[in-house]
Scaffold this motif. Structure first.
Motif, short mmCIF file in Angstrom:
data_model
loop_
_atom_site.label_atom_id
_atom_site.label_comp_id
_atom_site.label_asym_id
_atom_site.label_seq_id
_atom_site.Cartn_x
_atom_site.Cartn_y
_atom_site.Cartn_z
N GLN A 67 -9.29 11.58 6.26
CA GLN A 67 -10.69 11.16 6.18
C GLN A 67 -11.46 12.07 5.24
O GLN A 67 -11.31 13.28 5.28
CB GLN A 67 -11.32 11.21 7.57
N ALA A 115 0.59 -4.38 12.37
CA ALA A 115 0.12 -4.46 13.76
C ALA A 115 0.31 -5.88 14.30
O ALA A 115 0.70 -6.06 15.46
CB ALA A 115 -1.34 -4.05 13.83
N GLU A 116 0.05 -6.88 13.44
CA GLU A 116 0.12 -8.28 13.90
C GLU A 116 1.57 -8.74 14.11
O GLU A 116 1.81 -9.82 14.64
CB GLU A 116 -0.61 -9.21 12.92
N GLU A 125 1.19 1.58 12.43
CA GLU A 125 0.64 1.69 11.07
C GLU A 125 1.68 1.15 10.09
O GLU A 125 2.88 1.34 10.26
CB GLU A 125 0.32 3.18 10.80
N ILE A 126 1.18 0.49 9.03
CA ILE A 126 2.08 -0.20 8.10
C ILE A 126 2.72 0.74 7.08
O ILE A 126 3.79 0.45 6.54
CB ILE A 126 1.31 -1.36 7.42
N TYR A 178 -14.95 9.42 15.89
CA TYR A 178 -13.85 9.46 16.86
C TYR A 178 -14.34 9.83 18.25
O TYR A 178 -13.82 9.34 19.25
CB TYR A 178 -12.77 10.45 16.41
N THR A 203 -4.87 9.94 13.45
CA THR A 203 -6.08 10.71 13.74
C THR A 203 -6.70 10.31 15.09
O THR A 203 -6.96 11.15 15.93
CB THR A 203 -7.12 10.58 12.60
N TYR A 210 -3.42 0.21 13.60
CA TYR A 210 -3.87 0.65 12.26
C TYR A 210 -4.17 2.15 12.34
O TYR A 210 -5.27 2.60 12.01
CB TYR A 210 -5.14 -0.09 11.81
N ASP A 265 -8.54 -0.15 14.25
CA ASP A 265 -9.33 0.40 13.13
C ASP A 265 -8.77 -0.21 11.84
O ASP A 265 -8.14 0.48 11.03
CB ASP A 265 -9.20 1.94 13.13
C1 LIG Z 1 -9.37 2.04 8.08
S1 LIG Z 1 -7.79 2.78 8.00
C2 LIG Z 1 -7.73 3.58 9.56
C3 LIG Z 1 -6.81 4.73 9.63
C4 LIG Z 1 -6.93 5.61 10.85
N1 LIG Z 1 -7.29 4.93 12.06
C5 LIG Z 1 -7.88 6.73 10.58
O1 LIG Z 1 -8.95 6.79 11.15
O2 LIG Z 1 -7.54 7.60 9.78
C6 LIG Z 1 -6.78 1.37 8.16
C7 LIG Z 1 -5.29 1.68 8.22
O3 LIG Z 1 -4.60 0.44 8.46
C8 LIG Z 1 -3.40 0.44 7.73
N2 LIG Z 1 -3.00 -0.98 7.65
C9 LIG Z 1 -3.36 -1.92 6.77
N3 LIG Z 1 -2.86 -3.10 7.11
C10 LIG Z 1 -2.16 -2.92 8.25
C11 LIG Z 1 -1.42 -3.79 9.11
N4 LIG Z 1 -1.33 -5.09 8.84
N5 LIG Z 1 -0.83 -3.27 10.19
C12 LIG Z 1 -0.93 -1.95 10.47
N6 LIG Z 1 -1.61 -1.07 9.69
C13 LIG Z 1 -2.22 -1.55 8.60
C14 LIG Z 1 -3.76 1.13 6.44
O4 LIG Z 1 -2.62 1.65 5.82
C15 LIG Z 1 -4.70 2.24 6.94
O5 LIG Z 1 -3.99 3.41 7.27
#
Ligand SMILES: C[S@@+](CC[C@H](N)C(=O)[O-])C[C@H]1O[C@@H](n2cnc3c(N)ncnc32)[C@H](O)[C@@H]1O
Length: 455
Positions: free
Chosen positions: A284, A362-363, A334-335, A294, A318, A313, A383
Motif C-alpha cells: 500500500q 476468487a470467483e 489472491e490471483i 484496515y 495485508t 482478493y 477487497d
Molecule cells: C484492491 S487490491 C487489494 C489487495 C489487498 N487486499 C490489500 O489491501 O493490499 C485487489 C487485489 O485483487 C487481486 N485480484 C484481481 N483479480 C482477482 C481475482 N479474480 N481473484 C483474486 N484476486 C484478484 C489483485 O491482484 C490485487 O492484489
C-alpha cells in the motif's frame, strides 16, 4: 454547438469523475481540466462532439471560493494530481458525495444507509511511500527526471513532488548528477535505445528504511560503484538494486532484480504487522491511511476470536494478517502467485500460524472449495479491483451465508452494484465509511459492513 478554437466564457457548476470542471455554454456541456465549481472561466474549445465538448482553460475570471494555490509548481501539467487546486476540505466533500451518489443512483439506497463522515488525512502532503520517476533527456540533451504530463509520455522535469516522501528530492538529485557526470544514456521510448528507464524508490515510513531501484534497458550500470558511494550517504539507505527491463513496453518493471548494495528488501509496519517489501512486491502506498482503512475493516468484522474468516482478493495478505490476531482461522485468496508468496513470508516473519493462502481467482477458488470441501465462514472480507466482484462469487457468498460481509472498495460505482446484489439476497448494509487514501486525486476507498438479516 460550438466549433474547435471557439473561445467562450462559462460558469463551472460541477466536477466530473476525473476532477475536470463541468459547465454549460447555451445548454452545450463543456469539460474543462483544472476548472472548479464556482469558477467563472474563459476557455477555448479543443474537441467539440455532438452533445458535449472538451475545452482548455485560458483564464480564471472569477475564482471559486474553494480554489487554493497548489503546493506543487507543476500541479496543473503533471498527470499525478488532478485536484491540488481544490481545498482539501472540499476534496473530502467531493469524495463523500461521490460515494453517496453511487449508493443512491446505482445501488438504489436512500436514507436506509448509515454513511459515516469521510476520514481524511491529517497531513494531505508527502504521504506516498512509493515513487516511480521516468528518466529521459530533453532537446538540449540534459537529463530530465520527473512525471509524465497528463495523458502523455512527455516527462516534466521535477525536482520536488508534494505528495511523495521528501527524501526523494535528494535521491533524484544524486542520480541526476551521476547520469550527467558519467554520461550514462537514458532510455528513449520511440527508438527503444538508451539505458536508464525509471527510478523506483520506496520508503518505510515507520522504519525510515529507503530502497532505490534503477530500471535499466540492459543488465548492468556503468560506474555503479560511484552512484552507490553517493546514495549510501543518505540516512536510512537500506537497499540499492537494478531491475532489468529490456522489453519495448509501458510496463515499468521487468522480472529480474539484481541487488547492488545492502538488502534485497526494506521492512515497514502497518500497525503491529511487519512487511518485507522488495522492488516487485505490491504494498500500500499510503501506510497511514491504510492502517485507518484496515482498522475500520477489522472493527466492522467484529471478531470475537473463534471465527473462520475468508479474505478474498488478499494481495500480500495485508488484511488477512490484520484479522488473524482476532480470529480462529483466516484464509486468503489472491490471483497473483508472487503476492501469495509475499503473504506467506509476511505470515512467517510475524509468527502468524492461523493464516493460510490460496492462489487463484476468487470467483473460482471460493465456489470450488464450497462445493468440494463444504467450507464455511462467519465473516467474508472482499477487497476487489475497480471492476468489483464477479456475480458467481457474490452468489457463492450468499450460499455460504456468513454473518457478516466486509466490503473494501476502490470504486464506489461497482461497490454500489455489488451491495445491491447482496441486499436483494438476505443482507443489509449496516455502515459505510469512506477513507481518503489518495489526497489530490479523485480516488476514494470505502469500507462497508453488511449483516445477514435474521441471524
Ligand atoms: C484492491 S487490491 C487489494 C489487495 C489487498 N487486499 C490489500 O489491501 O493490499 C485487489 C487485489 O485483487 C487481486 N485480484 C484481481 N483479480 C482477482 C481475482 N479474480 N481473484 C483474486 N484476486 C484478484 C489483485 O491482484 C490485487 O492484489
Amino acid at each position: 454547438m460550438l466549433n474547435k478554437n471557439d473561445e467562450v466564457i462559462i460558469d463551472i457548476e460541477d466536477i466530473g469523475s476525473d476532477g475536470e470542471g463541468i459547465g454549460k455554454y447555451q445548454g452545450y456541456t463543456l469539460f474543462v481540466k483544472n476548472a472548479l465549481p464556482g469558477d467563472q472561466v474563459r476557455v477555448k474549445v479543443m474537441k467539440p462532439k455532438k452533445n458535449y465538448g472538451y475545452a482548455r482553460l485560458l483564464e480564471v475570471l472569477q475564482p471559486s471560493a474553494y480554489r487554493v494555490n497548489p503546493l506543487c509548481e507543476v500541479a496543473g501539467k503533471c498527470g499525478g494530481c488532478s485536484l491540488q487546486h481544490l481545498s482539501y476540505e472540499r476534496q473530502l466533500a467531493y469524495k463523500q458525495n461521490k460515494v453517496k451518489n453511487c449508493l443512491e443512483r446505482i445501488g438504489g439506497f436512500k436514507e436506509d444507509i448509515r454513511l459515516e463522515p469521510i476520514i481524511g488525512m491529517e497531513e494531505p502532503f508527502y504521504y506516498r511511500n512509493k515513487a516511480q520517476f521516468p528518466v529521459g533527456r530533453n532537446k538540449e540533451g540534459k537529463v530530465v527526471i520527473g512525471f509524465y504530463a497528463g495523458g502523455t509520455h512527455s516527462i516534466i522535469d521535477t525536482s520536488h513532488c508534494a505528495i511523495q516522501a521528501k527524501v526523494n528530492d535528494t535521491i533524484i538529485e544524486k542520480i541526476r548528477t551521476f547520469l550527467e557526470e558519467y554520461q550514462i544514456s537514458t532510455y528513449d521510448e520511440e527508438s527503444h535505445e538508451g539505458l536508464v528507464r525509471h527510478i523506483l524508490t520506496r520508503v518505510g515510513f515507520v522504519t525510515g528504511e529507503i530502497m532505490v531501484c534503477l530500471i535499466v534497458n540492459g543488465d548492468d550500470l556503468p560506474y555503479k560503484e560511484k552512484l552507490i558511494e553517493s546514495l549510501v550517504l543518505t540516512p536510512g539507505m537500506t537497499s540499492i538494486s537494478l531491475n532489468s527491463n529490456k522489453v519495448k513496453t509501458n510496463v515499468i518493471l521487468g522480472d529480474k532484480v539484481i541487488t547492488l548494495w545492502g538488502q534485497p528488501f526494506i521492512t515497514d509496519y502497518i500497525g503491529e504487522i511487519k512487511y518485507q517489501i522488495s522492488p516487485l512486491s505490491f504494498y500500500q502506498v499510503n501506510p497511514g491511511q491504510t492502517k485507518v482503512l484496515y482498522e475500520t475493516a477489522l472493527n466492522y468484522a467484529d471478531l470475537k476470536g473463534d471465527e473462520v474468516v475468508w479474505d478474498l482478493y488478499c494481495g500480500i495478505g495485508t488484511i488477512s494478517l490484520f484479522l488473524a490476531g482476532k480470529a480462529r482461522q483466516v484464509y486468503g485468496v489472491e490471483i497473483i502467485p508472487e503476492a501469495i508468496e509475499d503473504a506467506r513470508q509476511n505470515a512467517k516473519i510475524n509468527h502468524i500460524k492461523n493464516a493460510e493462502f490460496f492462489v487463484g481467482a476468487a470467483e473460482e477458488v471460493l465456489p470450488l472449495k464450497y462445493k468440494e470441501d463444504n467450507i464455511y465462514a462467519e465473516v467474508i472480507v472482499v477487497d476487489p479491483p475497480r471492476k468489483g466482484c464477479e456475480e458467481s462469487l457474490l452468489n457463492t457468498i450468499v450460499q455460504m451465508a456468513p454473518k457478516r460481509v466486509v466490503y473494501v472498495s476502490c470504486d464506489p460505482a461497482t461497490l454500489a452494484r455489488d451491495l445491491r446484489y447482496l441486499c436483494d439476497r438476505g443482507y443489509q448494509v449496516e455502515k459505510v465509511q469512506a477513507v481518503d487514501q489518495f489526497a489530490h486525486s479523485t480516488h476514494v476507498e470505502t469500507v462497508c459492513c453488511l449483516q445477514r438479516v435474521n441471524c
